[in-house]
Design a protein around this motif. Structure first.
Motif, PDB file in Angstrom:
ATOM      1  N   GLY A  69      48.032  55.852  48.594  1.00 17.03           N
ATOM      2  CA  GLY A  69      47.386  56.329  49.155  1.00 17.03           C
ATOM      3  C   GLY A  69      45.981  56.064  48.682  1.00 17.03           C
ATOM      4  N   LEU A  70      46.327  54.797  48.166  1.00 19.34           N
ATOM      5  CA  LEU A  70      44.061  54.014  47.665  1.00 19.34           C
ATOM      6  C   LEU A  70      44.802  52.552  47.976  1.00 19.34           C
ATOM      7  CD1 LEU A  70      41.935  53.878  47.665  1.00 19.34           C
ATOM      8  CD2 LEU A  70      41.603  53.887  45.272  1.00 19.34           C
ATOM      9  N   GLY A  71      44.783  52.006  48.909  1.00 13.62           N
ATOM     10  CA  GLY A  71      45.293  50.422  48.338  1.00 13.62           C
ATOM     11  C   GLY A  71      43.486  50.006  48.248  1.00 13.62           C
ATOM     12  N   ILE A  72      43.903  48.360  47.478  1.00 17.31           N
ATOM     13  CA  ILE A  72      42.234  47.656  46.790  1.00 17.31           C
ATOM     14  C   ILE A  72      42.811  46.366  47.014  1.00 17.31           C
ATOM     15  CG2 ILE A  72      40.916  47.275  44.982  1.00 17.31           C
ATOM     16  CD1 ILE A  72      41.174  50.593  44.132  1.00 17.31           C
ATOM     17  N   VAL A  73      42.169  45.400  47.615  1.00 13.37           N
ATOM     18  CA  VAL A  73      42.101  44.397  47.363  1.00 13.37           C
ATOM     19  C   VAL A  73      41.783  43.653  46.694  1.00 13.37           C
ATOM     20  CG1 VAL A  73      42.245  42.187  49.428  1.00 13.37           C
ATOM     21  CG2 VAL A  73      42.801  43.990  50.535  1.00 13.37           C
ATOM     22  N   ALA A  74      42.520  42.813  45.683  1.00  9.46           N
ATOM     23  CA  ALA A  74      41.736  42.479  44.882  1.00  9.46           C
ATOM     24  C   ALA A  74      42.037  41.560  43.856  1.00  9.46           C
ATOM     25  CB  ALA A  74      40.836  43.504  43.914  1.00  9.46           C
ATOM     26  N   GLY A  75      41.757  40.648  43.060  1.00 10.18           N
ATOM     27  CA  GLY A  75      42.568  40.097  42.272  1.00 10.18           C
ATOM     28  C   GLY A  75      42.529  40.753  40.790  1.00 10.18           C
ATOM     29  N   MET A  76      43.760  40.142  39.892  1.00  6.37           N
ATOM     30  CA  MET A  76      43.323  40.516  38.587  1.00  6.37           C
ATOM     31  C   MET A  76      42.465  40.632  37.903  1.00  6.37           C
ATOM     32  SD  MET A  76      46.298  42.082  38.831  1.00  6.37           S
ATOM     33  CE  MET A  76      45.736  42.421  40.627  1.00  6.37           C
ATOM     34  N   GLN A  77      41.694  39.868  37.477  1.00  8.99           N
ATOM     35  CA  GLN A  77      40.385  39.302  37.286  1.00  8.99           C
ATOM     36  C   GLN A  77      39.161  40.266  37.876  1.00  8.99           C
ATOM     37  OE1 GLN A  77      39.562  35.297  37.051  1.00  8.99           O
ATOM     38  NE2 GLN A  77      40.910  35.017  34.965  1.00  8.99           N
ATOM     39  N   SER A  78      39.111  39.888  38.798  1.00  8.38           N
ATOM     40  CA  SER A  78      38.202  40.898  39.489  1.00  8.38           C
ATOM     41  C   SER A  78      37.603  42.852  39.400  1.00  8.38           C
ATOM     42  CB  SER A  78      38.402  40.862  41.154  1.00  8.38           C
ATOM     43  OG  SER A  78      39.513  41.069  41.817  1.00  8.38           O
ATOM     44  N   ALA A  82      35.776  45.003  37.408  1.00  4.68           N
ATOM     45  CA  ALA A  82      35.266  46.647  38.309  1.00  4.68           C
ATOM     46  C   ALA A  82      35.257  47.397  37.060  1.00  4.68           C
ATOM     47  CB  ALA A  82      36.108  46.300  39.341  1.00  4.68           C
ATOM     48  N   LEU A  83      36.500  47.931  36.955  1.00  6.96           N
ATOM     49  CA  LEU A  83      36.980  48.810  35.785  1.00  6.96           C
ATOM     50  C   LEU A  83      36.193  49.095  35.017  1.00  6.96           C
ATOM     51  CD1 LEU A  83      41.133  49.389  35.994  1.00  6.96           C
ATOM     52  CD2 LEU A  83      39.128  50.736  37.098  1.00  6.96           C
ATOM     53  N   ALA A  84      35.843  47.994  34.345  1.00 11.20           N
ATOM     54  CA  ALA A  84      35.316  48.478  32.916  1.00 11.20           C
ATOM     55  C   ALA A  84      34.439  47.964  32.549  1.00 11.20           C
ATOM     56  CB  ALA A  84      35.561  46.541  32.219  1.00 11.20           C
ATOM     57  N   ALA A  85      33.287  48.304  34.009  1.00 14.49           N
ATOM     58  CA  ALA A  85      32.439  47.711  34.309  1.00 14.49           C
ATOM     59  C   ALA A  85      31.616  49.417  34.513  1.00 14.49           C
ATOM     60  CB  ALA A  85      31.557  46.883  35.229  1.00 14.49           C
TER      61      ALA A  85
END
Length: 306
Positions: A69-78, A82-85
């Motif tokens: 439903g939603l694909g996100i291109v990202a490494g785990m640290q980034s 982003a979630l934490a911020a």
């Protein structure tokens, strides 16, 4: 307290059911291949019954098997940063659900009552009791890892090294790297007898570099995973899975490391004490029952089901 178990080999049935029943599934990091989806059944592709958010650093993985439903291109640290911020979620609505899922995990990873034959659960129970909380556990690939992942409770960050690709022999070189980078920490490498022989010569490296790694070899005298698949898929047609092994304890001693063979669970505590007392590389060989394929499956059970 929010950790409720792994979705890999020997998944907790209660955890698998929770995944089936959920309305939102966030897969952060995995490729969603055969192992973590339980043979492409958890969930069923191409469109999962629940809303799927798939996070992976390789864009070619997104939508390759599952249409998220939603694909996100990202490494785990980034992604985590982003979630934490930016993301704030009130978990109160799910608090009881999370608590129950955690209780499921604690029941699943509770050590079984000692049986008549020796298996890895007895060794893991002893390690859980005796070794420091920041001990680094390493393993390769094979059915023995089902015991390792089910019963080992990781109590600090950065305490597990295991292959994503199912690579036999991974645990020994991983332990070498872990000990070199963390000279003050305890490092344990689990291996099956077939798995260990992929890199058994690295005992020489442990001795040469004075690395106090503890190697636990589960010796069931066969390639257990391949034998299991032969029994399941080609009943009565077993080949090339029985192993002719050396005496692994003597092999360790021949390199100059500590080596001891254990045939009964009651011998484990003394062997571990003697191994740790040496202050150097040590190997404990567990003579495990070849009938025990996993904590819940036996060779006799497969053959009797034909």
């Amino acid at each position: 307290p929010c950790y409720v178990g792994d979705v890999g080999l020997g998944v907790n049935p209660a955890l698998a059911q929770r995944i089936r029943d959920c309305d939102l599934l966030i897969a952060a990091g995995p490729r969603l291949t055969e192992i973590e989806t339980q043979g492409y059944t958890l969930p069923v592709p191409p469109v999962a019954p629940q809303t799927l958010v798939h996070v992976h650093p390789d864009p070619s993985e997104l939508g390759r098997v599952y249409q998220p439903g939603l694909g996100i291109v990202a490494g785990m640290q980034s992604f985590a940063a982003a979630l934490a911020a930016k993301v704030r979620v009130d978990g109160g609505h799910w608090a009881s659900w999370a608590r129950e899922a955690r209780e499921d995990y604690e029941r699943w990873s509770a050590l079984p009552e000692p049986g008549e034959s020796l298996d890895l659960s007895a060794a893991i129970g002893l390690l859980r009791k005796e070794l420091p909380l920041d001990t680094i556990y390493c393993n390769g690939a094979g059915n023995y890892t089902v015991w390792v992942h089910r019963y080992t409770r990781y109590r600090r960050w950065g305490t597990q090294l295991a292959p994503q690709s199912g690579a036999m022999g991974y645990g020994i070189p991983a332990a070498l790297a872990a000990q070199l980078l963390n000279p003050g920490r305890t490092v344990v490498a689990f291996a099956g007898d077939g798995c260990f022989q992929m890199c058994s010569q690295e005992l020489a490296t442990m001795v040469a570099e004075r690395l106090p790694i503890l190697v636990i070899v589960a010796n069931n005298r066969m390639l257990g995973t391949i034998r299991m698949h032969q029994e399941r898929r080609f009943p009565g047609h077993v080949m090339a899975t029985d192993l002719v092994n050396p005496d692994f304890a003597r092999l360790a001693r021949s390199y100059g490391a500590f080596g001891e063979r254990v045939e009964e669970a009651g011998e484990l505590a003394g062997a571990l004490q003697r191994a740790r007392a040496t202050g150097g590389p040590a190997l404990i060989e567990l003579m495990t029952d070849p009938d025990a394929l996993t904590p819940t499956a036996s060779l006799a059970g497969l053959t009797s089901a034909r």
